[in-house]
Design an enzyme around this catalytic site. Structure first.
Site, PDB file in Angstrom:
ATOM      1  N   LYS A 129       0.849  -1.205   0.000  1.00 59.69           N
ATOM      2  CA  LYS A 129       0.000   0.000   0.000  1.00 59.69           C
ATOM      3  C   LYS A 129       0.877   1.245   0.000  1.00 59.69           C
ATOM      4  CE  LYS A 129      -0.302  -0.338   5.057  1.00 59.69           C
ATOM      5  NZ  LYS A 129      -1.104  -0.833   6.190  1.00 59.69           N
ATOM      6  N   ARG A 143     -10.353  -0.053  14.759  1.00 58.53           N
ATOM      7  CA  ARG A 143     -10.131   0.754  13.564  1.00 58.53           C
ATOM      8  C   ARG A 143     -10.985   0.225  12.421  1.00 58.53           C
ATOM      9  NH1 ARG A 143      -4.221   1.111  10.678  1.00 58.53           N
ATOM     10  NH2 ARG A 143      -4.763  -1.041  10.160  1.00 58.53           N
ATOM     11  N   TYR A 155      14.415  30.707   8.568  1.00 57.86           N
ATOM     12  CA  TYR A 155      13.155  31.313   9.029  1.00 57.86           C
ATOM     13  C   TYR A 155      13.118  31.395  10.550  1.00 57.86           C
ATOM     14  CZ  TYR A 155      10.935  31.007   4.431  1.00 57.86           C
ATOM     15  OH  TYR A 155      10.598  31.170   3.129  1.00 57.86           O
ATOM     16  N   MET A 193      10.864  24.846   2.996  1.00 56.63           N
ATOM     17  CA  MET A 193      10.100  24.018   2.070  1.00 56.63           C
ATOM     18  C   MET A 193      11.010  23.265   1.097  1.00 56.63           C
ATOM     19  SD  MET A 193       7.051  25.127  -0.537  1.00 56.63           S
ATOM     20  CE  MET A 193       6.052  25.864   0.736  1.00 56.63           C
TER      21      MET A 193
HETATM   22  C1  LIG Z   1      -0.302  -1.800   6.878  1.00 58.76           C
HETATM   23  C2  LIG Z   1      -0.852  -3.079   7.321  1.00 58.76           C
HETATM   24  C3  LIG Z   1      -0.041  -4.217   7.432  1.00 58.76           C
HETATM   25  C4  LIG Z   1       1.465  -4.165   7.310  1.00 58.76           C
HETATM   26  O1  LIG Z   1       1.974  -3.712   8.535  1.00 58.76           O
HETATM   27  P1  LIG Z   1       3.552  -3.575   8.788  1.00 58.76           P
HETATM   28  O2  LIG Z   1       3.637  -3.181  10.211  1.00 58.76           O
HETATM   29  O3  LIG Z   1       4.027  -2.513   7.875  1.00 58.76           O
HETATM   30  O4  LIG Z   1       4.148  -4.894   8.485  1.00 58.76           O
HETATM   31  C5  LIG Z   1      -0.641  -5.432   7.715  1.00 58.76           C
HETATM   32  N1  LIG Z   1      -1.971  -5.515   7.905  1.00 58.76           N
HETATM   33  C6  LIG Z   1      -2.783  -4.432   7.846  1.00 58.76           C
HETATM   34  C7  LIG Z   1      -4.232  -4.593   8.097  1.00 58.76           C
HETATM   35  C8  LIG Z   1      -2.247  -3.177   7.568  1.00 58.76           C
HETATM   36  O5  LIG Z   1      -3.053  -2.105   7.540  1.00 58.76           O
END
Ligand SMILES: *Cc1c(COP(=O)(O)O)cnc(C)c1O
Length: 384
Positions: free
Chosen positions: A53, A152, A274, A322
């Site tokens: 992802k 979640r 800054y 930036m």
């Molecule tokens: C992102 C995610 C993972 C991977 O987690 P890592 O800690 O990066 O290995 C696995 N399962 C779910 C549901 C996730 O959202």
């Protein structure tokens, strides 16, 4: 009348020439492959999925995923349907591709058409999926997520009980995996790990017999009772440390070298950047580097981290802007650093985890923030 709008991709800063870029991001595909093999070794016969992802945590899913497929990885997870659609052509035909968020309302048929398998997280997602299955006259594959303590995504205890007790709710569901997600697997001694494991086992026992998946990267290191049938590794593939307080067994997969664009000598009492947050206590030599918070280099590192030149740490002074940051390079002989030279921001001297610790975040956020303006270089992923 509906208002018309158009969507367009962002302007690309990439011309394909590293000399044009403010920094060069090097992604080591061989290290990612080696990390996958290490995790597979820990899992034994249990399959290891790759979580790719957010563009493989910022490292480029289209480049990373095919390398993992060459290592035998047959399961891939993304968060969104569009991520899955973009990745599909880069994967072998028979690789399984799962969408963690499940289908947005009205998109179930697109999953079926493209062979993408959703994770169903709610009763409404389950209802839409099974309705489509009944309309098609065949069971449709999906994962079913159970919330075991993360609060979640996934079915609550009551919802899961309803699905267990009322077969009609799952009629048409081909249950590929029962799934849940650990909230603090990187903290080996946290009692929530064992509580989630117990809840997961109970939920699983009440559902029709199906394979199960619980562990993320860190969960793999909690031991075989957390492994079930499929682990879902993300961060560890990209070199992030899986367990807090233990040495990191994984290979670092990224390196970031940023370009010096100007040098100056300033007098004692002169401020830098800054808000004038740093003032030279004596005459100092300052290098301006072409990377800033717009490139994902956190502003919270202002006056904190260092860049490296060989074995020498060059302290970051003043605010991160930036597009630039400023270094105190007084420790170097004049002429030892000239415009066009590169300094290490992430590399052997400074891991994403180390940078994250100073910035008050985690390595995941450092990786997924890596900027679009960097020139990206991929080191060969061929098996050694
Ligand atoms: C992102 C995610 C993972 C991977 O987690 P890592 O800690 O990066 O290995 C696995 N399962 C779910 C549901 C996730 O959202």
């Amino acid at each position: 009348m509906a208002q018309a709008f158009t969507s367009a991709p962002p302007l690309s800063a990439r011309t394909g020439r590293s000399e044009h870029a403010g920094a060069i991001l090097t992604i080591d595909l061989a290290a990612i492959r080696a990390n996958y093999r290490l995790l597979k070794g820990l899992l034994g016969k249990v399959a290891c999925a790759a979580v790719v992802k957010a563009d493989a945590y910022g490292l480029g899913a289209a480049r990373v995923a095919p390398q993992l497929a060459l290592e035998g990885c047959a399961h891939f997870f993304v968060a969104h349907l569009d991520e899955a659609l973009a990745l599909r052509p880069h994967l072998p035909q028979d690789a399984a591709l799962y969408v963690l968020h499940g289908p947005p309302a009205g998109t179930d048929a697109e999953f079926v058409a493209s062979g993408i398998v959703p994770v169903l997280n709610s009763l409404s997602q389950l209802a839409a999926w099974t309705a489509l299955a009944r309309a098609r006259g065949r069971a449709l594959p999906a994962l079913l997520q159970i919330d075991t303590g993360m609060s979640r995504l996934g079915l609550s205890e009551e919802e899961q009980k309803a699905v267990s007790e009322e077969p009609a709710l799952r009629e048409g569901l081909e249950l590929r995996y029962v799934m849940s997600h650990l909230a603090c697997a990187e903290l080996v001694d946290d009692p929530l790990n064992a509580r989630q494991l117990a809840r997961f086992c109970a939920a699983r026992a009440a559902l029709p017999r199906a394979p199960a998946t619980l562990a993320n990267s860190s969960g793999i290191f909690l031991g075989p009772e957390y492994h079930f049938d499929l682990a879902r590794a993300g961060a560890a593939l990209y070199g992030i440390a899986p367990i807090v307080g233990r040495p990191n067994p994984l290979a670092q997969a990224v390196r970031l070298d940023a370009r010096v664009i100007q040098l100056r000598t300033i007098a004692a009492g002169t401020s830098v950047g800054y808000d004038a947050t740093w003032t030279a206590p004596a005459p100092r030599r300052i290098a301006t580097v072409a990377t800033g918070y717009a490139d994902g280099f956190p502003r919270s590192l202002s006056n904190r981290a260092s860049a490296w030149l060989g074995e020498l740490a060059l302290p970051l002074v003043g605010r991160v802007s930036m597009d630039t940051l400023t270094l105190d390079v007084s420790a170097l002989e004049e002429g030892a650093l000239v415009p066009g030279d590169l300094v290490e921001l992430i590399g052997p001297h400074q891991s994403p985890d180390a940078l994250a610790e100073v910035a008050g975040t985690n390595g995941y956020e450092i990786l997924t923030s890596l900027g679009a303006r960097y020139f990206r270089r991929y080191l060969d992923g061929a098996a050694p």
